[in-house]
Design a protein around this motif. Sequence first.
Motif, PDB file in Angstrom:
ATOM      1  N   ARG A  68      53.127  92.959 107.430  1.00 33.96           N
ATOM      2  CA  ARG A  68      54.007  93.987 107.968  1.00 33.96           C
ATOM      3  C   ARG A  68      53.341  94.781 109.086  1.00 33.96           C
ATOM      4  O   ARG A  68      53.982  95.140 110.062  1.00 33.96           O
ATOM      5  CB  ARG A  68      54.487  94.911 106.848  1.00 33.96           C
ATOM      6  CG  ARG A  68      55.703  94.308 106.182  1.00 33.96           C
ATOM      7  CD  ARG A  68      55.651  94.356 104.685  1.00 33.96           C
ATOM      8  NE  ARG A  68      56.714  93.537 104.119  1.00 33.96           N
ATOM      9  CZ  ARG A  68      56.602  92.240 103.875  1.00 33.96           C
ATOM     10  NH1 ARG A  68      55.498  91.602 104.158  1.00 33.96           N
ATOM     11  NH2 ARG A  68      57.600  91.560 103.352  1.00 33.96           N
ATOM     12  N   THR A  69      52.067  95.018 108.959  1.00 36.87           N
ATOM     13  CA  THR A  69      51.331  95.749 109.986  1.00 36.87           C
ATOM     14  C   THR A  69      51.266  94.946 111.285  1.00 36.87           C
ATOM     15  O   THR A  69      51.385  95.504 112.381  1.00 36.87           O
ATOM     16  CB  THR A  69      49.904  96.062 109.491  1.00 36.87           C
ATOM     17  OG1 THR A  69      49.992  96.847 108.300  1.00 36.87           O
ATOM     18  CG2 THR A  69      49.099  96.806 110.537  1.00 36.87           C
ATOM     19  N   ARG A 128      53.272  92.319 112.187  1.00 33.04           N
ATOM     20  CA  ARG A 128      54.500  91.555 112.437  1.00 33.04           C
ATOM     21  C   ARG A 128      54.779  91.388 113.935  1.00 33.04           C
ATOM     22  O   ARG A 128      54.997  90.278 114.408  1.00 33.04           O
ATOM     23  CB  ARG A 128      55.685  92.221 111.764  1.00 33.04           C
ATOM     24  CG  ARG A 128      56.990  91.473 112.011  1.00 33.04           C
ATOM     25  CD  ARG A 128      58.136  92.111 111.278  1.00 33.04           C
ATOM     26  NE  ARG A 128      57.983  91.764 109.864  1.00 33.04           N
ATOM     27  CZ  ARG A 128      58.323  92.553 108.853  1.00 33.04           C
ATOM     28  NH1 ARG A 128      58.846  93.726 109.081  1.00 33.04           N
ATOM     29  NH2 ARG A 128      58.158  92.144 107.622  1.00 33.04           N
ATOM     30  N   ASP A 129      54.784  92.464 114.706  1.00 33.15           N
ATOM     31  CA  ASP A 129      55.108  92.374 116.137  1.00 33.15           C
ATOM     32  C   ASP A 129      54.059  91.581 116.904  1.00 33.15           C
ATOM     33  O   ASP A 129      54.386  90.781 117.773  1.00 33.15           O
ATOM     34  CB  ASP A 129      55.257  93.773 116.738  1.00 33.15           C
ATOM     35  CG  ASP A 129      56.468  94.518 116.175  1.00 33.15           C
ATOM     36  OD1 ASP A 129      57.385  93.849 115.642  1.00 33.15           O
ATOM     37  OD2 ASP A 129      56.483  95.757 116.274  1.00 33.15           O
ATOM     38  N   GLU A 130      52.797  91.802 116.570  1.00 34.55           N
ATOM     39  CA  GLU A 130      51.715  91.080 117.251  1.00 34.55           C
ATOM     40  C   GLU A 130      51.750  89.592 116.923  1.00 34.55           C
ATOM     41  O   GLU A 130      51.561  88.743 117.795  1.00 34.55           O
ATOM     42  CB  GLU A 130      50.364  91.680 116.872  1.00 34.55           C
ATOM     43  CG  GLU A 130      49.223  91.127 117.677  1.00 34.55           C
ATOM     44  CD  GLU A 130      47.916  91.843 117.392  1.00 34.55           C
ATOM     45  OE1 GLU A 130      46.873  91.233 117.688  1.00 34.55           O
ATOM     46  OE2 GLU A 130      47.925  92.975 116.885  1.00 34.55           O
ATOM     47  N   ALA A 171      54.299  87.830 116.214  1.00 35.66           N
ATOM     48  CA  ALA A 171      55.449  87.209 116.880  1.00 35.66           C
ATOM     49  C   ALA A 171      55.100  86.763 118.301  1.00 35.66           C
ATOM     50  O   ALA A 171      55.739  85.867 118.851  1.00 35.66           O
ATOM     51  CB  ALA A 171      56.625  88.177 116.905  1.00 35.66           C
ATOM     52  N   LEU A 172      54.062  87.346 118.892  1.00 36.55           N
ATOM     53  CA  LEU A 172      53.652  87.000 120.251  1.00 36.55           C
ATOM     54  C   LEU A 172      52.705  85.807 120.304  1.00 36.55           C
ATOM     55  O   LEU A 172      52.404  85.294 121.378  1.00 36.55           O
ATOM     56  CB  LEU A 172      52.982  88.208 120.920  1.00 36.55           C
ATOM     57  CG  LEU A 172      53.861  89.458 121.042  1.00 36.55           C
ATOM     58  CD1 LEU A 172      53.039  90.620 121.580  1.00 36.55           C
ATOM     59  CD2 LEU A 172      55.077  89.181 121.904  1.00 36.55           C
TER      60      LEU A 172
END
Length: 110
Positions: free
Chosen positions: A92-93, A95-97, A99-100
Amino acid sequence: MNAPEYPATPTPRMRPVHPGQILRDDVRPALGLSVTDMARRLRVSRATLHRLLASEIGVSPEMALRLGRLCGNGAGLWLRMQADFDLWRAERTLRDELALIEPAPHDQAA
């Protein structure tokens, strides 16, 4: 009639319980030990045990060995619970990274 299919999810949607919480809410009371007695049996300081029971620190391999010995259920259980908790939180921490990150191609012939 076919049974419904449920897709497997790679990670649980609910947060796994921290092993310190299980130790605090279930294990210690079941063993009938005070925090002082449990710390003494584990051969750790009361402060260390309090931090674990408050979920402020994780279960290290050394602590897992101690807990496994005290409870009679082995170190692996405690380490798996901690790993599940840590992985859930990290996914969760990051997640955005994550995805890249483009996955590396795999050889389809294998």
